[in-house]
Design a protein around this motif. Structure first.
Motif, PDB file in Angstrom:
ATOM      1  N   LYS A 198      21.529 -20.865-101.581  1.00 41.51           N
ATOM      2  CA  LYS A 198      20.576 -20.583-102.663  1.00 41.51           C
ATOM      3  C   LYS A 198      21.204 -19.636-103.678  1.00 41.51           C
ATOM      4  CE  LYS A 198      16.058 -21.265-100.450  1.00 41.51           C
ATOM      5  NZ  LYS A 198      14.881 -20.573 -99.849  1.00 41.51           N
ATOM      6  N   ALA A 199      21.896 -18.620-103.184  1.00 38.73           N
ATOM      7  CA  ALA A 199      22.523 -17.638-104.072  1.00 38.73           C
ATOM      8  C   ALA A 199      23.594 -18.281-104.958  1.00 38.73           C
ATOM      9  CB  ALA A 199      23.144 -16.509-103.242  1.00 38.73           C
ATOM     10  N   GLN A 200      24.169 -19.380-104.474  1.00 37.66           N
ATOM     11  CA  GLN A 200      25.208 -20.084-105.234  1.00 37.66           C
ATOM     12  C   GLN A 200      24.641 -21.275-106.007  1.00 37.66           C
ATOM     13  OE1 GLN A 200      28.524 -19.218-105.239  1.00 37.66           O
ATOM     14  NE2 GLN A 200      28.243 -17.508-103.846  1.00 37.66           N
ATOM     15  N   ASN A 201      23.298 -21.414-105.982  1.00 38.39           N
ATOM     16  CA  ASN A 201      22.648 -22.592-106.589  1.00 38.39           C
ATOM     17  C   ASN A 201      23.257 -23.892-106.060  1.00 38.39           C
ATOM     18  OD1 ASN A 201      20.751 -21.298-108.308  1.00 38.39           O
ATOM     19  ND2 ASN A 201      22.433 -20.761-109.701  1.00 38.39           N
ATOM     20  N   ALA A 202      23.485 -23.912-104.749  1.00 35.11           N
ATOM     21  CA  ALA A 202      24.171 -25.072-104.157  1.00 35.11           C
ATOM     22  C   ALA A 202      23.439 -25.574-102.908  1.00 35.11           C
ATOM     23  CB  ALA A 202      25.607 -24.692-103.812  1.00 35.11           C
ATOM     24  N   LEU A 203      22.108 -25.470-102.911  1.00 34.48           N
ATOM     25  CA  LEU A 203      21.339 -25.882-101.737  1.00 34.48           C
ATOM     26  C   LEU A 203      21.510 -27.378-101.440  1.00 34.48           C
ATOM     27  CD1 LEU A 203      19.589 -24.531 -99.619  1.00 34.48           C
ATOM     28  CD2 LEU A 203      17.579 -25.000-101.023  1.00 34.48           C
ATOM     29  N   ASP A 204      21.865 -28.131-102.444  1.00 37.39           N
ATOM     30  CA  ASP A 204      22.077 -29.570-102.246  1.00 37.39           C
ATOM     31  C   ASP A 204      23.297 -29.852-101.356  1.00 37.39           C
ATOM     32  OD1 ASP A 204      23.541 -28.471-104.508  1.00 37.39           O
ATOM     33  OD2 ASP A 204      24.283 -30.501-104.861  1.00 37.39           O
ATOM     34  N   LYS A 205      24.111 -28.841-101.115  1.00 36.20           N
ATOM     35  CA  LYS A 205      25.310 -29.008-100.288  1.00 36.20           C
ATOM     36  C   LYS A 205      25.077 -28.584 -98.832  1.00 36.20           C
ATOM     37  CE  LYS A 205      28.457 -28.338-104.201  1.00 36.20           C
ATOM     38  NZ  LYS A 205      28.834 -29.752-104.320  1.00 36.20           N
ATOM     39  N   TYR A 206      23.805 -28.377 -98.450  1.00 31.31           N
ATOM     40  CA  TYR A 206      23.459 -27.887 -97.109  1.00 31.31           C
ATOM     41  C   TYR A 206      24.039 -28.778 -96.002  1.00 31.31           C
ATOM     42  CZ  TYR A 206      20.472 -26.442 -93.173  1.00 31.31           C
ATOM     43  OH  TYR A 206      20.008 -26.012 -91.952  1.00 31.31           O
ATOM     44  N   GLU A 207      23.816 -30.081 -96.085  1.00 38.14           N
ATOM     45  CA  GLU A 207      24.305 -31.003 -95.059  1.00 38.14           C
ATOM     46  C   GLU A 207      25.830 -30.978 -94.986  1.00 38.14           C
ATOM     47  OE1 GLU A 207      22.802 -32.862 -92.739  1.00 38.14           O
ATOM     48  OE2 GLU A 207      20.848 -32.050 -93.308  1.00 38.14           O
ATOM     49  N   GLU A 208      26.446 -30.887 -96.147  1.00 38.59           N
ATOM     50  CA  GLU A 208      27.917 -30.840 -96.197  1.00 38.59           C
ATOM     51  C   GLU A 208      28.440 -29.579 -95.507  1.00 38.59           C
ATOM     52  OE1 GLU A 208      31.390 -31.172 -99.619  1.00 38.59           O
ATOM     53  OE2 GLU A 208      29.298 -31.517-100.200  1.00 38.59           O
ATOM     54  N   VAL A 209      27.737 -28.464 -95.722  1.00 40.42           N
ATOM     55  CA  VAL A 209      28.135 -27.205 -95.077  1.00 40.42           C
ATOM     56  C   VAL A 209      27.954 -27.307 -93.562  1.00 40.42           C
ATOM     57  CG1 VAL A 209      27.535 -24.764 -94.798  1.00 40.42           C
ATOM     58  CG2 VAL A 209      27.754 -25.733 -97.085  1.00 40.42           C
ATOM     59  N   LEU A 210      26.835 -27.907 -93.117  1.00 41.02           N
ATOM     60  CA  LEU A 210      26.610 -28.055 -91.680  1.00 41.02           C
ATOM     61  C   LEU A 210      27.744 -28.847 -91.022  1.00 41.02           C
ATOM     62  CD1 LEU A 210      22.785 -28.753 -91.190  1.00 41.02           C
ATOM     63  CD2 LEU A 210      24.058 -26.690 -90.624  1.00 41.02           C
ATOM     64  N   LYS A 211      28.248 -29.837 -91.713  1.00 38.41           N
ATOM     65  CA  LYS A 211      29.356 -30.638 -91.175  1.00 38.41           C
ATOM     66  C   LYS A 211      30.682 -29.869 -91.218  1.00 38.41           C
ATOM     67  CE  LYS A 211      27.146 -34.995 -92.352  1.00 38.41           C
ATOM     68  NZ  LYS A 211      27.007 -36.067 -93.353  1.00 38.41           N
ATOM     69  N   GLU A 212      30.775 -28.941 -92.168  1.00 38.70           N
ATOM     70  CA  GLU A 212      32.002 -28.149 -92.303  1.00 38.70           C
ATOM     71  C   GLU A 212      32.097 -27.066 -91.228  1.00 38.70           C
ATOM     72  OE1 GLU A 212      35.630 -26.580 -94.003  1.00 38.70           O
ATOM     73  OE2 GLU A 212      34.669 -28.538 -93.831  1.00 38.70           O
ATOM     74  N   VAL A 213      30.943 -26.576 -90.746  1.00 39.17           N
ATOM     75  CA  VAL A 213      30.943 -25.497 -89.740  1.00 39.17           C
ATOM     76  C   VAL A 213      31.786 -25.863 -88.509  1.00 39.17           C
ATOM     77  CG1 VAL A 213      29.510 -24.234 -88.075  1.00 39.17           C
ATOM     78  CG2 VAL A 213      28.821 -24.342 -90.467  1.00 39.17           C
ATOM     79  N   PRO A 214      31.580 -27.036 -87.869  1.00 39.38           N
ATOM     80  CA  PRO A 214      32.405 -27.368 -86.698  1.00 39.38           C
ATOM     81  C   PRO A 214      33.889 -27.496 -87.028  1.00 39.38           C
ATOM     82  CG  PRO A 214      30.488 -28.827 -86.837  1.00 39.38           C
ATOM     83  CD  PRO A 214      30.550 -28.052 -88.114  1.00 39.38           C
ATOM     84  N   ARG A 215      34.205 -27.920 -88.255  1.00 37.42           N
ATOM     85  CA  ARG A 215      35.620 -28.046 -88.644  1.00 37.42           C
ATOM     86  C   ARG A 215      36.273 -26.669 -88.757  1.00 37.42           C
ATOM     87  NH1 ARG A 215      33.746 -32.709 -91.940  1.00 37.42           N
ATOM     88  NH2 ARG A 215      33.365 -31.349 -93.733  1.00 37.42           N
ATOM     89  N   VAL A 216      35.548 -25.715 -89.368  1.00 40.93           N
ATOM     90  CA  VAL A 216      36.066 -24.340 -89.467  1.00 40.93           C
ATOM     91  C   VAL A 216      36.227 -23.747 -88.069  1.00 40.93           C
ATOM     92  CG1 VAL A 216      35.568 -21.988 -90.259  1.00 40.93           C
ATOM     93  CG2 VAL A 216      35.116 -23.930 -91.776  1.00 40.93           C
TER      94      VAL A 216
END
Length: 465
Positions: free
Chosen positions: A312-330
């Motif tokens: 939300k702070a980055q005005n990027a809430l539309d990327k939520y699913e993408e971030v969830l998928k990135e968490v296991p990769r990190v």
């Protein structure tokens, strides 16, 4: 003698999970004697985020809270959660700080200290464990449970055996993300119980909706103690509810010995506090339900809400699913750390940056660099040379215990705040949370001056010059 013992979490993890640790000491005091009368194995009442939240948001002295709880709870053991060499903060502290913190915790009323490390690096819990035993406390070593291709039942059995050989008085399986499934719990508990001789406790969260079922299988497999929360502050991101667990085991060979009548007094007391928290917005409906993404992405409930806030702070809430998928990769890149404070925040932040920046590891927070350098301990598996190079370049990765590189801190920090010290514990508060503690010290001083001024005014009115 009850077969299964119950640790009640209402005074610590339950309100930490449900209302961001905002239960005040004033709200706790009226129910303490009733809690003491229930017959719990222990009351988890301190540590975790309670220390920080007391100072930061409630203008309360956490040490005074502990003393007041101890004063009113005369028969039940008091338990706290300690992050090993991190104590209650988010980085490693010197051994003299760890030793003094443990000493003062026990001196102020704690009986059982549950000690864990986010990486399950046992070098990071040893100092706290040894000091707890030296001071006459019960040292419980906690396994940070997670799921990954490299975490197996054998991994956890080896950890448990090493914890017992270090001198732990009991072991806790700390399932902070609610990842344990019922039949996996049964296998894990049986394996640990067959390999160790000390009591075993199970701590889980209801985030995935599986915890009560996991608890029942753990009971049948031989677990000794369960962590539960009184029902107004149970379920969701908190623990399984106390009353149904007690009712389920009543009249069986596993009977807890607790009565629903005694528990009902506790339920009745906290029900209106829950309602008030919901009405005020302090208890977010999102923490009350089941979130199956916990199992899909192995992300704790609290971490999910942090990800939303950052996006939300980055005005990027539309990327939520993408971030969830990135968490296991990190997480894979970083050697599969369990996602618990502070690693959950670190992995989550890096995942957000990777997605928002459009390039993986283009921006790397200081904490991630320190982690890759080995300053938090040893990951479950080694980080690849490619990731090390990308994140810290040619900097050296340490292999020693991180705290070996930290010089004694207490004497130096004490000198910085000598004009504000009112009790020995103040120095420890300052070392852990310098700016937050200083704000509290100034508030406390101002309040004291205000009271003194009021007394002078009252005296002049009563006895005019």
């Amino acid at each position: 003698m009850p077969k299964i013992k119950i640790t009640e979490t209402i005074l610590r993890d339950a309100h930490q999970s449900m209302i961001a640790t905002r239960l005040t000491t004033k709200q706790m005091i009226p129910i303490l004697e009733s809690l003491d009368a229930v017959g719990y194995h222990a009351l988890e009442c301190w540590g975790g985020a309670t220390f920080d939240a007391s100072l930061r948001y409630l203008n309360e002295n956490p040490w005074e809270r502990l003393r007041l709880i101890r004063k009113n709870v005369k028969n039940t053991k008091l338990q706290m959660l300690l992050r090993g060499q991190n104590i209650l903060g988010y980085k490693h502290y010197a051994d003299d700080v760890v030793e003094e913190f443990v000493k003062r915790s026990i001196a102020n009323g704690i009986d059982i200290i549950r000690i864990f490390d986010a990486l399950n690096d046992l070098r990071n819990i040893e100092k706290a464990l040894v000091t707890t035993k030296k001071e006459g406390g019960h040292a419980q070593a906690a396994i940070s449970y997670t799921i990954s291709p490299v975490h197996t039942i054998e991994t956890y059995v080896d950890l448990a055996k090493n914890m017992e050989s270090m001198g732990a008085d009991s072991i806790c399986i700390k399932d902070m993300s609610g990842l344990l499934t019922p039949y996996e719990t049964e296998k894990l508990v049986k394996a640990i119980k067959s390999s160790t001789t000390i009591p075993l406790e199970l701590h889980s969260h209801y985030t995935s909706g599986l915890a009560s079922m996991a608890y029942l299988k753990a009971v049948e497999a031989g677990v000794n103690i369960l962590d539960t929360a009184i029902s107004p502050f149970a379920l969701g991101t908190s623990q399984p509810p106390t009353e149904p667990m007690v009712a389920a085991l009543q009249g069986t060979e596993y009977d807890t010995g607790l009565t629903l009548d005694a528990l009902d007094k506790i339920t009745e007391y906290f029900a209106p506090i829950r309602k008030e928290a919901i009405d005020s917005g302090l208890m977010d409906p999102k923490v009350l339900g089941v979130d199956i993404n916990t199992l899909v992405y192995q992300v704790p409930g609290g971490m999910l809400s942090n990800l939303v806030s950052q996006l939300k702070a980055q005005n990027a809430l539309d990327k939520y699913e993408e971030v969830l998928k990135e968490v296991p990769r990190v997480r894979k890149d970083l050697g599969y750390p369990p996602l618990v404070t502070p690693t959950s925040q670190m992995v989550g932040t890096q995942a957000v940056l990777n997605v928002v920046m459009g390039e993986r590891y283009k921006m790397v927070p200081k904490e991630i660099k320190e982690y890759v350098k080995g300053m938090y301990g040893k990951p479950t598996v080694d980080i690849s040379p490619e990731i090390i190079k990308k994140i810290i370049g040619d900097q050296e990765v340490i292999t020693c215990r991180p705290a070996d590189l930290i010089k004694p801190q207490l004497a130096i920090e004490k000198e910085k705040i000598k004009e504000y010290i009112e009790e020995a514990e103040d120095v420890l508060s300052y070392v852990l949370f310098p700016s937050v503690a200083m704000d509290y010290f100034k508030f406390r001083q101002a309040e004291k001056y205000k009271i003194d001024s009021d007394l002078v005014d009252l005296d002049e009115k009563t006895h005019p010059v």
